[in-house]
Design an enzyme around this catalytic site. Sequence first.
Site, PDB file in Angstrom:
ATOM      1  N   ASN A 209      15.009 -92.846  69.880  1.00 20.71           N
ATOM      2  CA  ASN A 209      14.416 -92.848  71.226  1.00 20.71           C
ATOM      3  C   ASN A 209      13.210 -91.914  71.324  1.00 20.71           C
ATOM      4  O   ASN A 209      13.032 -91.194  72.299  1.00 20.71           O
ATOM      5  CB  ASN A 209      15.474 -92.486  72.283  1.00 20.71           C
ATOM      6  CG  ASN A 209      16.216 -91.206  71.959  1.00 20.71           C
ATOM      7  OD1 ASN A 209      15.816 -90.443  71.084  1.00 20.71           O
ATOM      8  ND2 ASN A 209      17.302 -90.952  72.663  1.00 20.71           N
ATOM      9  N   CYS A 210      12.349 -91.952  70.290  1.00 22.99           N
ATOM     10  CA  CYS A 210      11.190 -91.058  70.244  1.00 22.99           C
ATOM     11  C   CYS A 210      10.217 -91.300  71.397  1.00 22.99           C
ATOM     12  O   CYS A 210       9.644 -90.356  71.940  1.00 22.99           O
ATOM     13  CB  CYS A 210      10.471 -91.202  68.903  1.00 22.99           C
ATOM     14  SG  CYS A 210      10.103 -92.905  68.441  1.00 22.99           S
ATOM     15  N   GLY A 211      10.010 -92.564  71.771  1.00 19.86           N
ATOM     16  CA  GLY A 211       9.099 -92.862  72.864  1.00 19.86           C
ATOM     17  C   GLY A 211       9.608 -92.336  74.194  1.00 19.86           C
ATOM     18  O   GLY A 211       8.840 -91.799  75.009  1.00 19.86           O
TER      19      GLY A 211
END
Length: 322
Positions: free
Chosen positions: A85-87
């Site tokens: 879930n980097c974004g």
Amino acid sequence: MSQSSNNNRICLPLFISIPIPPPPLFVIAAGRINACNIVGEPKCQKIEDDMKDFVFKIIAELTIADRAFVFKYKYLMPVLQDGPNCGLAALSMVTSCKKEIIKLEDIFDYAKSKGFSNNGEMFSVHYMAEIAQALIGCDVKILEDGIRNKEIIIDEILSGGLLLIPYDADFNHSPCKKKGHRAHWAVVCGLILEGMPPAESLEQDDSIKGNCIQYLPGERKFTIKQMSKAFVPDKLFMLARQGKSLHPAVWKYDDLKDSNENLVEFDPTKAASEMNYIIPPEGVEGGLKGKALILKGLPSTTVDELGNYVKILKNLVELESI
């Protein structure tokens, strides 16, 4: 999107004594232990630590070489990602410049409810734009040509905009070119321009709001100024945060641009895994390649903040030169 795999456990005989390693990302300060690895919560990395990172990575070299440069930065609270879930972690960092940070899990719940993500993955700039508009309430500009126009990017960041950009992340999280197999997100919250000093620039006074810090080699000092169009940059460095480190990154502009423009396919290893990822109808290439977002209308760096940065930079550079 990058997701670390769990190491296989090794069973050892009970009589073997193994020292217990310290917890990850813990720091000991003022006689107590502060945990820094709670996703979505404030971290221990503060603005003073960011300035140290910048000095050690690049600024001390620029001042020693007597090159003029422009420094623009907006401190964002780091948020560590949990899975791919980097974004969404980058979006949570963006909200830290407002009065109340939006937690990563709340952003994930919204993204999942809209059918944009199953596990936190975000393979569409347009999906990210919709989430930012809905939850953060800022002005969002989709850059369909990515960051090819260097002058536009410089102007947007100097004007207080934040750049959300997908790229391929190497093992040290810096930009690389892996055809999108290591697709990742970062938020660019500042820049350093190295080049010739402007012929003339506006000095900071009560009637002028400076938007950056300029280092003037002839006077050997940091000064809060308005960015002059006369400044001719030779090099451009992007100051960014991403969800796998508490520390800000310093990347060459061209490296980030080239990485952003190579996002062409979904990682075959992930495609063959049991996890169900949501890919937009246009695919990874149509959703990410050569695209980015500018977020505007958020609280920008104030003159007081810039003044504080100047004091920290002066002290650090003086210590570095001893």
